[in-house]
Design a protein around this motif. Structure first.
Motif, short mmCIF file in Angstrom:
data_model
loop_
_atom_site.label_atom_id
_atom_site.label_comp_id
_atom_site.label_asym_id
_atom_site.label_seq_id
_atom_site.Cartn_x
_atom_site.Cartn_y
_atom_site.Cartn_z
N TYR A 38 -1.19 4.08 -10.55
CA TYR A 38 -1.87 4.43 -9.30
C TYR A 38 -1.12 3.93 -8.07
CZ TYR A 38 -5.94 6.04 -11.91
OH TYR A 38 -6.78 6.73 -12.75
N TYR A 39 -0.27 2.92 -8.26
CA TYR A 39 0.53 2.44 -7.13
C TYR A 39 1.52 3.51 -6.68
CZ TYR A 39 3.71 -0.46 -4.38
OH TYR A 39 4.49 -0.97 -3.37
N VAL A 42 -0.61 7.96 -5.71
CA VAL A 42 -1.85 7.85 -4.94
C VAL A 42 -2.23 9.23 -4.41
CG1 VAL A 42 -1.40 5.47 -4.31
CG2 VAL A 42 -0.62 7.32 -2.81
N ARG A 274 -6.14 5.36 -4.50
CA ARG A 274 -5.53 5.10 -5.81
C ARG A 274 -6.44 5.53 -6.95
NH1 ARG A 274 -4.70 -0.14 -3.94
NH2 ARG A 274 -6.14 -0.83 -5.58
#
Length: 364
Positions: A38-39, A42, A274
């Motif tokens: 998710y970093y 996004v 995220r």
């Protein structure tokens, strides 16, 4: 059946701890992989439509600015339309392409339908619904001087979030959007003087956790849990009827301040884009969950010790404007407040008076 339950009472807790010990490394690895994913991947919020309730101050206002920096289209909802106009201009300067402001009461289903329908008419979609409506209090339950306040506290903290969700949900399904919820650590951590607030937040969190299962990924839900946040209320302000702004002053030995609301707002929006299910600020509050589950007596002893050393404190009010500034009536302040839409986290430092000063402070 009693014998069966007695056996399970002895067997299940230690067995569960052993299973958790073995599974913890695997769970930690999976969570780390999710964070890394998710970093880098996004949600692109540019030009998407975000509806924010309780946007006239505090957390709601700061969340609006964070979405504006990501160039999202905003729909700001609150009761104070005049206050929203200034926030709209700030959001535009920060990068929001379009900002609509709507005065509405989130406790009325028809108002919620109105601002959602107007959003759909203008933008054609809803991508994020951010519910920040909240109302805190600090009084001992047995010292409350008017039970008519009780439903108001429950309604604002629970139904003020449920009604917008109910109305917006079909459109969020279409966009595979996200709901963001402003919760509080009091939903599981019992704190004195916050009985009704804690009950409402517990109901709110359980509602959204159940809804998350029902939706099964069709709409994302981010539950943001905060501790003590610095907002307008921690600066000593709240709104009473007819818009008169009042200040209170407190006779006490210790002064304290909350954590910056801007930091919490950044964390919420970052978690929402995220796709995070939960966000906590600050995260160290979680350590008390272990005590709540495995050693609840420790929490009880701690609170009893703290309460036993508090002593007598009193609260007085000073008017700063409007018709209530001179000799304000305690009963008028307490019993006839408006429905406050702003996102006030709980005030843990407001006092309970043992005189004729009202014991219930409705916080915006």
């Amino acid at each position: 059946m009693d014998t069966f339950n007695s056996v399970l009472n002895w067997v299940v807790p230690p067995a569960s701890l052993v299973m958790l010990a073995f599974s913890w490394p695997t769970l930690t690895f999976i969570n780390t992989c999710e964070r890394v994913y998710y970093y880098f991947f996004v949600e692109d919020i540019d030009n998407k439509v975000v509806v924010i309730t309780g946007a006239s101050s505090g957390i709601g206002e700061q969340i609006a600015y964070e979405y504006a920096k990501k160039r999202a289209n905003l729909v700001l909802v609150a009761r104070r339309d005049q206050r929203l106009r200034g926030i709209r201009e700030n959001a535009k300067r920060l990068g929001a392409p379009n900002v609509l402001t709507m005065a509405a009461d989130v406790l009325k289903e028809e108002d919620c339908r109105r601002f959602i329908n107007e959003t759909i008419s203008f933008f054609g979609r809803v991508d994020h619904l951010v519910n920040t409506t909240s109302l805190g209090h600090t009084f001992y339950f047995e010292e409350a001087n008017d039970a008519s306040v009780f439903p108001m506290l429950m309604d604002i903290n629970f139904w003020g979030n449920v009604y917008p969700t109910y109305v917006a949900l079909p459109y969020l399904r279409q966009s595979r959007g996200r709901i963001v919820v402003n919760a509080a650590v009091e939903n599981w951590l019992p704190l004195p003087k916050m009985s009704l607030y804690s009950a409402a937040k517990a109901a709110l969190v359980n509602f959204y956790e159940t809804l998350r299962l029902e939706l099964n990924g069709a709409v994302g839900i981010t539950i943001a849990t905060h501790g003590w946040i610095g907002t307008e209320m921690t600066s000593g302000k709240f709104m009473v009827e007819e818009g008169a702004e009042m200040q209170w002053k407190e006779e006490r030995e210790l002064q304290a301040s909350g954590s910056p609301v801007e930091d919490f707002a950044k964390l919420i929006v970052s978690a929402a884009v995220r796709g995070s299910a939960n966000v906590k600020f600050p995260s160290w509050y979680d350590v008390f969950l272990l005590y709540r589950v495995f050693a609840p007596d420790v929490l009880q002893w701690t609170f009893r010790l703290l309460l036993s050393t508090q002593g007598m404190r009193s609260t007085s009010f000073i008017g700063t404007g409007g018709p209530l500034s001179e000799s304000p009536s305690p009963r008028r302040h307490t019993m006839v407040p408006p429905l406050l839409e702003s996102p006030s986290p709980p005030r843990r430092r407001t006092t309970v008076s043992h005189t004729s000063v009202p014991r219930i402070q409705l916080l915006e």
